[in-house]
Design a protein around this motif. Structure first.
Motif, PDB file in Angstrom:
ATOM      1  N   LEU A 132     110.948 100.730 -35.444  1.00 56.03           N
ATOM      2  CA  LEU A 132     111.190 101.525 -36.654  1.00 56.03           C
ATOM      3  C   LEU A 132     110.137 101.241 -37.725  1.00 56.03           C
ATOM      4  O   LEU A 132     109.675 102.146 -38.423  1.00 56.03           O
ATOM      5  CB  LEU A 132     112.580 101.207 -37.213  1.00 56.03           C
ATOM      6  CG  LEU A 132     113.751 101.964 -36.599  1.00 56.03           C
ATOM      7  CD1 LEU A 132     115.059 101.506 -37.222  1.00 56.03           C
ATOM      8  CD2 LEU A 132     113.583 103.457 -36.805  1.00 56.03           C
ATOM      9  N   GLN A 133     109.766  99.964 -37.871  1.00 58.73           N
ATOM     10  CA  GLN A 133     108.736  99.620 -38.854  1.00 58.73           C
ATOM     11  C   GLN A 133     107.425 100.332 -38.532  1.00 58.73           C
ATOM     12  O   GLN A 133     106.738 100.852 -39.417  1.00 58.73           O
ATOM     13  CB  GLN A 133     108.513  98.107 -38.875  1.00 58.73           C
ATOM     14  CG  GLN A 133     109.659  97.312 -39.473  1.00 58.73           C
ATOM     15  CD  GLN A 133     109.456  95.823 -39.321  1.00 58.73           C
ATOM     16  OE1 GLN A 133     108.407  95.293 -39.644  1.00 58.73           O
ATOM     17  NE2 GLN A 133     110.462  95.128 -38.806  1.00 58.73           N
ATOM     18  N   ALA A 134     107.086 100.332 -37.255  1.00 59.56           N
ATOM     19  CA  ALA A 134     105.851 101.009 -36.836  1.00 59.56           C
ATOM     20  C   ALA A 134     105.939 102.511 -37.116  1.00 59.56           C
ATOM     21  O   ALA A 134     104.957 103.136 -37.530  1.00 59.56           O
ATOM     22  CB  ALA A 134     105.586 100.758 -35.351  1.00 59.56           C
ATOM     23  N   ILE A 163     116.983 109.236 -39.393  1.00 57.05           N
ATOM     24  CA  ILE A 163     116.014 108.856 -38.353  1.00 57.05           C
ATOM     25  C   ILE A 163     116.645 109.275 -37.029  1.00 57.05           C
ATOM     26  O   ILE A 163     117.816 108.974 -36.761  1.00 57.05           O
ATOM     27  CB  ILE A 163     115.703 107.352 -38.386  1.00 57.05           C
ATOM     28  CG1 ILE A 163     114.967 107.003 -39.687  1.00 57.05           C
ATOM     29  CG2 ILE A 163     114.857 106.945 -37.175  1.00 57.05           C
ATOM     30  CD1 ILE A 163     114.745 105.527 -39.924  1.00 57.05           C
ATOM     31  N   LEU A 195     107.635 103.937 -39.534  1.00 54.56           N
ATOM     32  CA  LEU A 195     107.475 104.138 -40.979  1.00 54.56           C
ATOM     33  C   LEU A 195     106.022 103.967 -41.403  1.00 54.56           C
ATOM     34  O   LEU A 195     105.493 104.736 -42.212  1.00 54.56           O
ATOM     35  CB  LEU A 195     108.368 103.159 -41.747  1.00 54.56           C
ATOM     36  CG  LEU A 195     109.881 103.287 -41.483  1.00 54.56           C
ATOM     37  CD1 LEU A 195     110.638 102.141 -42.130  1.00 54.56           C
ATOM     38  CD2 LEU A 195     110.390 104.623 -41.994  1.00 54.56           C
ATOM     39  N   LEU A 196     105.358 102.955 -40.834  1.00 52.39           N
ATOM     40  CA  LEU A 196     103.942 102.729 -41.171  1.00 52.39           C
ATOM     41  C   LEU A 196     103.050 103.846 -40.638  1.00 52.39           C
ATOM     42  O   LEU A 196     101.988 104.123 -41.197  1.00 52.39           O
ATOM     43  CB  LEU A 196     103.483 101.378 -40.626  1.00 52.39           C
ATOM     44  CG  LEU A 196     104.013 100.157 -41.384  1.00 52.39           C
ATOM     45  CD1 LEU A 196     103.806  98.882 -40.564  1.00 52.39           C
ATOM     46  CD2 LEU A 196     103.317 100.014 -42.737  1.00 52.39           C
ATOM     47  N   SER A 197     103.473 104.475 -39.541  1.00 46.69           N
ATOM     48  CA  SER A 197     102.704 105.613 -39.013  1.00 46.69           C
ATOM     49  C   SER A 197     102.748 106.784 -39.988  1.00 46.69           C
ATOM     50  O   SER A 197     101.805 107.556 -40.086  1.00 46.69           O
ATOM     51  CB  SER A 197     103.278 106.095 -37.678  1.00 46.69           C
ATOM     52  OG  SER A 197     103.282 105.065 -36.754  1.00 46.69           O
ATOM     53  N   SER A 241     113.945  97.088 -34.548  1.00 43.68           N
ATOM     54  CA  SER A 241     113.446  97.005 -35.922  1.00 43.68           C
ATOM     55  C   SER A 241     111.919  97.169 -35.969  1.00 43.68           C
ATOM     56  O   SER A 241     111.386  97.924 -36.791  1.00 43.68           O
ATOM     57  CB  SER A 241     113.843  95.661 -36.535  1.00 43.68           C
ATOM     58  OG  SER A 241     113.222  95.493 -37.784  1.00 43.68           O
ATOM     59  N   LEU A 242     111.216  96.479 -35.070  1.00 38.73           N
ATOM     60  CA  LEU A 242     109.744  96.586 -35.056  1.00 38.73           C
ATOM     61  C   LEU A 242     109.295  98.016 -34.743  1.00 38.73           C
ATOM     62  O   LEU A 242     108.330  98.517 -35.322  1.00 38.73           O
ATOM     63  CB  LEU A 242     109.147  95.622 -34.026  1.00 38.73           C
ATOM     64  CG  LEU A 242     109.027  94.163 -34.453  1.00 38.73           C
ATOM     65  CD1 LEU A 242     108.631  93.282 -33.270  1.00 38.73           C
ATOM     66  CD2 LEU A 242     107.998  93.998 -35.573  1.00 38.73           C
ATOM     67  N   ASP A 274     113.490  94.087 -31.610  1.00 36.83           N
ATOM     68  CA  ASP A 274     112.667  95.089 -30.924  1.00 36.83           C
ATOM     69  C   ASP A 274     112.818  96.461 -31.584  1.00 36.83           C
ATOM     70  O   ASP A 274     111.825  97.155 -31.853  1.00 36.83           O
ATOM     71  CB  ASP A 274     113.078  95.219 -29.447  1.00 36.83           C
ATOM     72  CG  ASP A 274     112.547  94.079 -28.585  1.00 36.83           C
ATOM     73  OD1 ASP A 274     111.986  93.129 -29.158  1.00 36.83           O
ATOM     74  OD2 ASP A 274     112.707  94.139 -27.356  1.00 36.83           O
ATOM     75  N   ILE A 296     120.886  98.391 -34.738  1.00 38.44           N
ATOM     76  CA  ILE A 296     120.277  98.465 -36.058  1.00 38.44           C
ATOM     77  C   ILE A 296     121.245  98.955 -37.139  1.00 38.44           C
ATOM     78  O   ILE A 296     120.990  98.784 -38.340  1.00 38.44           O
ATOM     79  CB  ILE A 296     119.025  99.387 -35.979  1.00 38.44           C
ATOM     80  CG1 ILE A 296     117.984  99.004 -37.007  1.00 38.44           C
ATOM     81  CG2 ILE A 296     119.384 100.850 -36.069  1.00 38.44           C
ATOM     82  CD1 ILE A 296     117.100  97.909 -36.548  1.00 38.44           C
TER      83      ILE A 296
END
Lengths: 179, 425
Positions: A165-167, A6, A169-171, A162-163, A160, A23
């Motif tokens: 990064l989650q977004a 990443i 991955l979901l994208s 982490s969120l 912050d 992270i």
């Protein structure tokens, strides 16, 4: 074994080094050095090579976290870094003179990589400068015909980063969070 | 490099990177056109020292080593008298800072500035230039804008909207930037609500069985019947009129700052949650809007009560919804999310990230989202209620394909899921 990465990018002082620190499961390798050019007005030390951290997954897989050097004269490294990358985290410093210009520069520079993967944008230093607002960024992004996540981020806060990064991955795949 | 000869070039001492950045922004904001941080300390005309950050002697020594012989402004909480230096008290008042620069500019032009040297100051005690910054009456912050706007009765039932008083909108941006870092509620990381704690946190609506498909279809609420509707309308009025507005409701003081997209609210979360759930039938005539003076109300004395407008609307929408969807949204038409909400600063309801990802990628029926993600309809309805308040929800007759089909081909889908799982822990 494939090397999954990443990539964290953005201008000098945007918080790439700190975000990776937040992270990473291992102490990150930092390559900061005293700034000796235009960056010294913004940051005493700056990344002259790259930052590196690791996220360890339960099955032993490692996700490599790379921070690009913020100085534009190192942009030859960006292509090398982004090969095999899963996605791009773009951090923008809201106190800089023209954050939109920064955004344009990095979106253009990584346009091929973003087209293949995805991007999530974190805006840092909003506690020092609240404008442009997150809505302003979304408005500006209409020019690029993309709808990435744009979050206010304190790079020191693991949650912050982490969120964001989650977004990211979901994208790439909205269904990975199913169940 | 700044080539404007009228702008004073400044070098900073005794400040870390963050303080230097703040100072640079301050000079760029309230002191714009008057002073700027020099690209190179060697070419600076004036030095500014923060005497509280480091030992003053060390800082002065640093200046001495740099052979600086420039006029000096000293910032400190405590009065400090150093020969030839101008003292500006912290917290810095813009008018005092501007007065100091004005005096220095005048002296520079006249060649009157006393050459400041640590040695001279310590040993010789030369008479210093006196500057009474308090006498400087010209304040860039004192420009008030006369507001004589008067709005007629609002469509959601405000009995009177009286905006006749003066409203210091011009000051708003400057004052807000100055205090930004103290607005802790605004910049606090999001609270993540799990399924387990959600119902305790937001409460339930009696009489709706979300396992009954027919009841789910009718599980809607009218925004205008709740405080949410009044808040939404007041924000709209404030934006249209570009006025700082106060909602008078015989409840808690609530002030809307349209330019900085902020709301100052006296109430605690538990009070706001209760108020959000009340049907407003009997309150409508008691609610009025007035232009507000945040200084008189004391907003700047309680900086932690500032929220972003988005975060407050979002939260009130969640507490109003309690698992229902807004009645003006057609459950039989697909919904589309026009942008990602700023999740790091919003109350996160269960599966909100996933729902957002699905609906940003393609329009879907709300109930289709519940099926695809295998989650309860309440979670989708709550999310849609909140996102709708921020204007992120649109509806169209056309339905998109499956989210999976829109997902970019990933070499490592399982890997992405495993990374996601780790980050969620």
């Amino acid at each position: 074994m494939s090397q999954y990465k990443i990539i964290f990018t953005g201008p000098v002082g945007a918080g790439k080094t700190t975000a990776i620190q937040s992270i990473s499961d291992v102490p990150p390798v930092k390559t900061d050095a005293s700034a000796s050019d235009m960056t010294k007005t913004r940051k005493a030390e700056t990344t002259v090579a790259m930052d590196y951290g690791i996220m360890n997954l339960e099955d032993g897989e490692k996700i490599h976290l790379y921070g690009t050097p913020g100085q534009e004269r190192f942009d030859f490294m960006w292509d090398i870094l982004s090969v095999g990358g899963l996605g791009l985290v773009l951090l923008l410093d809201n106190t800089r003179a023209n954050p939109f210009k920064d955004m344009q520069f990095f979106l253009d520079s990584f346009s091929d990589f973003i087209a293949d993967t995805s991007v999530a944008i974190g805006v840092t230093q909003m506690d020092l400068s609240s404008k442009p607002s997150i809505s302003d960024y979304h408005e500006e992004l209409k020019k690029y015909a993309i709808t990435p996540a744009v979050f206010e981020v304190d790079a020191r806060e693991k949650k912050d980063v982490s969120l964001l990064l989650q977004a990211l991955l979901l994208s790439i795949d909205p269904m990975i969070g199913k169940g | 490099m700044n080539n404007n000869k009228d702008v004073i070039q400044v070098a900073l001492y005794g400040m870390d990177a963050r303080a230097s950045k703040m100072m640079a922004m301050y000079l760029h904001g309230p002191c714009k056109g008057v002073a700027v941080i020099a690209d190179n300390k060697q070419v600076a005309e004036v030095d500014i020292i923060d005497a509280d950050f480091l030992k003053l002697e060390d800082t002065l020594q640093e200046r001495k080593e740099n052979s600086t012989d420039r006029p000096l402004i000293i910032l400190s909480l405590q009065p400090i008298s150093i020969d030839g230096a101008i003292y500006v008290a912290k917290p810095i008042k813009t008018e005092e800072m501007l007065a100091a620069f004005k005096q220095l500019r005048s002296n520079l032009l006249k060649g009157k500035v006393k050459s400041f040297s640590v040695q001279k100051e310590l040993d010789l005690g030369e008479p210093r230039e006196e500057l009474n910054v308090q006498q400087h009456s010209e304040s860039v912050l004192s420009r008030e804008m006369q507001s004589t706007a008067a709005a007629s009765q609002h469509d959601t039932g405000f009995s009177t909207v009286d905006l006749v008083t003066k409203s210091p909108v011009v000051e708003e941006v400057v004052v807000h930037e100055k205090h930004e870092k103290h607005k802790t509620s605004k910049h606090r990381t999001a609270v993540d609500l799990t399924e387990e704690v959600l119902s305790n946190y937001i409460g339930n609506i009696d009489g709706i069985d979300f396992t009954d498909k027919q009841q789910v279809l009718q599980a809607s609420f009218d925004v205008k019947s709740y405080f949410l509707g009044y808040l939404e309308s007041a924000v709209k009025v404030a934006r249209e009129k570009q006025r700082i507005i106060q909602i008078n409701s015989h409840w808690k003081t609530l002030v809307i700052f349209p330019d900085s997209h902020e709301i100052w609210l006296e109430a605690e979360d538990v009070q706001l949650r209760a108020f959000s759930g009340i049907l407003m039938k009997n309150w409508a005539k008691k609610i009025t809007l007035n232009a507000a003076d945040p200084n008189k109300i004391g907003c700047y004395e309680q900086m932690s009560k500032f929220y972003t407008t988005e975060a407050l609307l979002w939260k009130v929408a969640i507490w109003t919804s309690k698992g229902r969807y807004p009645s003006h949204i057609d459950i039989h038409k697909p919904v589309h999310l026009t942008q990602w909400p700023n999740f790091t600063r919003l109350l996160m309801t269960p599966h909100a990230l996933q729902i957002a990802a699905v609906l940003v990628s393609t329009p879907k029926l709300m109930l289709e989202v519940t099926q695809q993600l295998d989650i309860k309809p309440e979670y989708v309805f709550i999310f849609i209620s909140a996102a709708n308040e921020l204007g992120f929800v649109s509806q169209s007759a056309q339905q998109g394909g499956k989210a999976q089909e829109n997902a970019k081909e990933s070499k490592a889908k399982g890997l992405l899921a495993r990374i996601f799982g780790k980050l969620r822990k």
